[in-house]
Design a protein around this motif. Structure first.
Motif, PDB file in Angstrom:
ATOM      1  N   SER A 184       4.003   1.302   5.089  1.00 37.45           N
ATOM      2  CA  SER A 184       5.778   0.720   5.729  1.00 37.45           C
ATOM      3  C   SER A 184       6.598   1.859   6.023  1.00 37.45           C
ATOM      4  O   SER A 184       7.709   1.575   7.127  1.00 37.45           O
ATOM      5  N   ILE A 187       0.678  -0.110   0.596  1.00 35.27           N
ATOM      6  CA  ILE A 187       1.975  -0.550   1.151  1.00 35.27           C
ATOM      7  C   ILE A 187       3.212   0.584   0.980  1.00 35.27           C
ATOM      8  O   ILE A 187       4.142   0.261   2.145  1.00 35.27           O
ATOM      9  N   GLN A 188       3.563   1.848   0.717  1.00 32.21           N
ATOM     10  CA  GLN A 188       3.929   2.506   0.865  1.00 32.21           C
ATOM     11  C   GLN A 188       3.893   3.174   1.677  1.00 32.21           C
ATOM     12  O   GLN A 188       4.770   3.746   2.847  1.00 32.21           O
ATOM     13  N   PHE A 209      16.225   7.216  -0.458  1.00 34.68           N
ATOM     14  CA  PHE A 209      16.076   6.666   0.897  1.00 34.68           C
ATOM     15  C   PHE A 209      16.734   5.667   1.468  1.00 34.68           C
ATOM     16  O   PHE A 209      16.200   4.241   0.442  1.00 34.68           O
ATOM     17  N   SER A 247      10.281   1.540  -4.602  1.00 35.60           N
ATOM     18  CA  SER A 247       9.729   2.304  -4.284  1.00 35.60           C
ATOM     19  C   SER A 247      10.336   3.239  -3.695  1.00 35.60           C
ATOM     20  O   SER A 247      10.958   4.700  -3.981  1.00 35.60           O
ATOM     21  N   ALA A 250       4.250  -1.704   7.180  1.00 33.69           N
ATOM     22  CA  ALA A 250       3.419  -2.854   6.043  1.00 33.69           C
ATOM     23  C   ALA A 250       2.702  -4.205   5.855  1.00 33.69           C
ATOM     24  O   ALA A 250       2.175  -4.838   6.892  1.00 33.69           O
ATOM     25  N   PRO A 251       1.747  -4.197   4.972  1.00 31.43           N
ATOM     26  CA  PRO A 251       0.929  -5.660   4.853  1.00 31.43           C
ATOM     27  C   PRO A 251       1.880  -6.882   4.774  1.00 31.43           C
ATOM     28  O   PRO A 251       3.188  -6.806   5.040  1.00 31.43           O
ATOM     29  N   ILE A 305       5.083  -7.389  -1.633  1.00 27.55           N
ATOM     30  CA  ILE A 305       5.194  -6.800  -0.319  1.00 27.55           C
ATOM     31  C   ILE A 305       6.500  -6.104  -0.725  1.00 27.55           C
ATOM     32  O   ILE A 305       6.715  -4.628  -0.587  1.00 27.55           O
ATOM     33  N   PHE A 315       9.764   7.865   8.279  1.00 24.93           N
ATOM     34  CA  PHE A 315      10.515   8.750   7.458  1.00 24.93           C
ATOM     35  C   PHE A 315      10.248   9.227   6.500  1.00 24.93           C
ATOM     36  O   PHE A 315       8.899   9.007   6.626  1.00 24.93           O
ATOM     37  N   ILE A 320       7.738  -4.243  -3.314  1.00 23.29           N
ATOM     38  CA  ILE A 320       7.116  -2.555  -4.157  1.00 23.29           C
ATOM     39  C   ILE A 320       7.485  -1.207  -2.699  1.00 23.29           C
ATOM     40  O   ILE A 320       8.356  -0.490  -3.235  1.00 23.29           O
ATOM     41  N   GLN A 321       8.183  -2.451  -1.211  1.00 22.56           N
ATOM     42  CA  GLN A 321       8.784  -1.453  -0.783  1.00 22.56           C
ATOM     43  C   GLN A 321      10.426  -1.018  -1.348  1.00 22.56           C
ATOM     44  O   GLN A 321      11.343   0.344  -1.734  1.00 22.56           O
TER      45      GLN A 321
END
Lengths: 269, 269
Positions: B187, B183-184, A269, A187, B195-196, A180, B269, A183-184
């Motif tokens: 978040s 997830i994106q 970002f 991204s 997020a999970p 998880i 954001f 993925i953050q």
């Protein structure tokens, strides 16, 4: 993606030092771990007759082929990625392909260079792996000192007239919590493949056996881990070996172009 | 988290209209789908003797207990979340707890209100589910028109002196591609659980059977889907039934406070 070379003088000096050593033939090994903090890039070189179409292919497939820079035909400098880069000699090892077959693995392109060649510099997962490690995430193949396992999938790329084929992915096993977080983190880095394209059951993307990667080395997966799959910069090499253009050049796996651009500057970002 | 009530007059008017209907006893059902676009909130009311410690518990457990607002003792208005809110009557149904046992489910708190009560308004997954739907992600329990399945886990919360217990999670099954996108999306919404906390094998967080949720209704999971788990605002109810304070009040599941704050304004954001 238009990376900035507004990088710290210390980072740029270290990148330049590495490129100079490589250019002088004093280093011909893999580049993983060199010039930490600097973006490293995949290379694809094609004759001008293929270049426009490959550019379109990259536009249509930004996850496996995120473009950092494209040269004018015949030019071997890449000012967008660093001072005084010479594409012909600044990578430790190249692969020369003829009719889609690997022909040679030279350490310089001086003997095969042509005036119509266009170079594509493509983002590489080394950049986001640095961010994963900085977040305390175990990146298995780095801990093992091996190449990341890569697989051909049944995920189609978005074709152009002559270019088509399946996406290649790289795989990193992780605990769910780390997946998880990964993925953050990834991204934030669309210029180096971005978020994963799949996680969990490998059969759903046409991978029969995780212990038999098509490229790189296998890694162990623990019972409390799931495989996480990212689009991979080896995809264009796989496409080329399918489409078989008369002549093309890539980097040898793991032997990348070291740039003056900082990994941090790629974060969106 | 300091949500802004700078919301469109149309949204705020619709939120106020819903609250007025509820306050007048004209509606006592679940609030899912009402005043679309407006944040809905979980409610936890405790006597002042517990309030400071519960505030600390929320600070230590921001994923299950993301605080949107806290009132002064005895106050039933919540200006941070909307004009003219009356906590005692603006939710369709409440649960009154005595010594950790459910004592009654009134539609008004007029008869049980005390001057020392402090109200905690906690973010709710309705906000991020709206963003998931807007991204074309199938949210199973919404499609089925049922309550989201929720489970007690073996994930400990960060305890205070008197408050402790396991985290409750909600579960949504998704294809891997949608899980990555979810997830994106989530978040961006730390104020509504973010997020999970887990995905994949439920046994790894102490859930024996997905078809037997501890709260809410079960949903089907397809072979190409994985369960994705978010921290849940029911966690404080579970803590309270463990710790058994003399007196407390919560909303009845699914019967939330409708606020003037827009879901969009919660995105970080």
């Amino acid at each position: 993606m238009n990376p900035s070379t507004d990088v710290s003088p210390t980072l740029a000096a270290e990148a330049e030092r590495c490129r100079r050593q490589i250019r002088l033939g004093q280093y011909a090994g893999p580049t993983a771990g060199l010039a930490a903090g600097c973006v490293q890039a995949n290379l694809m070189i094609l004759p001008a007759s293929w270049a426009d179409e490959f550019l379109l292919f990259c536009q249509r497939n930004p996850k496996p082929c995120p473009l950092l820079a494209v040269t004018e035909p015949g030019r071997y400098n890449v000012p967008a990625l660093g001072r005084d880069i010479d594409i012909r000699n600044d990578l430790p090892k190249y692969r020369v392909w003829r009719d889609g077959q690997l022909a040679s693995e030279p350490t310089s392109l001086d003997d095969v260079w042509q005036d119509d060649l266009v170079s594509f510099l493509i983002g590489c997962s080394f950049s986001f792996e640095e961010a994963l490690l900085a977040n305390g995430i175990d990146v298995r193949h780095i801990r093992l000192g091996t190449n990341v396992p890569m697989y051909r999938t049944n995920i189609p790329t978005a074709a152009t007239t002559r270019l088509n084929g399946p996406m290649v992915v790289s795989m990193r096993p992780m605990k769910a919590k780390d997946a998880i977080r990964a993925i953050q983190i990834t991204s934030r880095f669309p210029a180096v493949h971005g978020a994963p394209v799949h996680l969990g059951d490998p059969a759903l993307i046409g991978i029969a056996r995780l212990d038999q990667p098509d490229y790189g080395d296998p890694v162990d997966i623990q019972p409390d881990e799931i495989p996480v799959f990212w689009a991979c910069g080896v995809t264009p090499q796989s496409i080329i070996s399918t489409v078989k253009p008369r002549f093309s050049i890539t980097h040898a796996p793991g032997h990348m172009l070291i740039t003056d651009v900082s990994n941090a500057s790629l974060a969106s970002f």
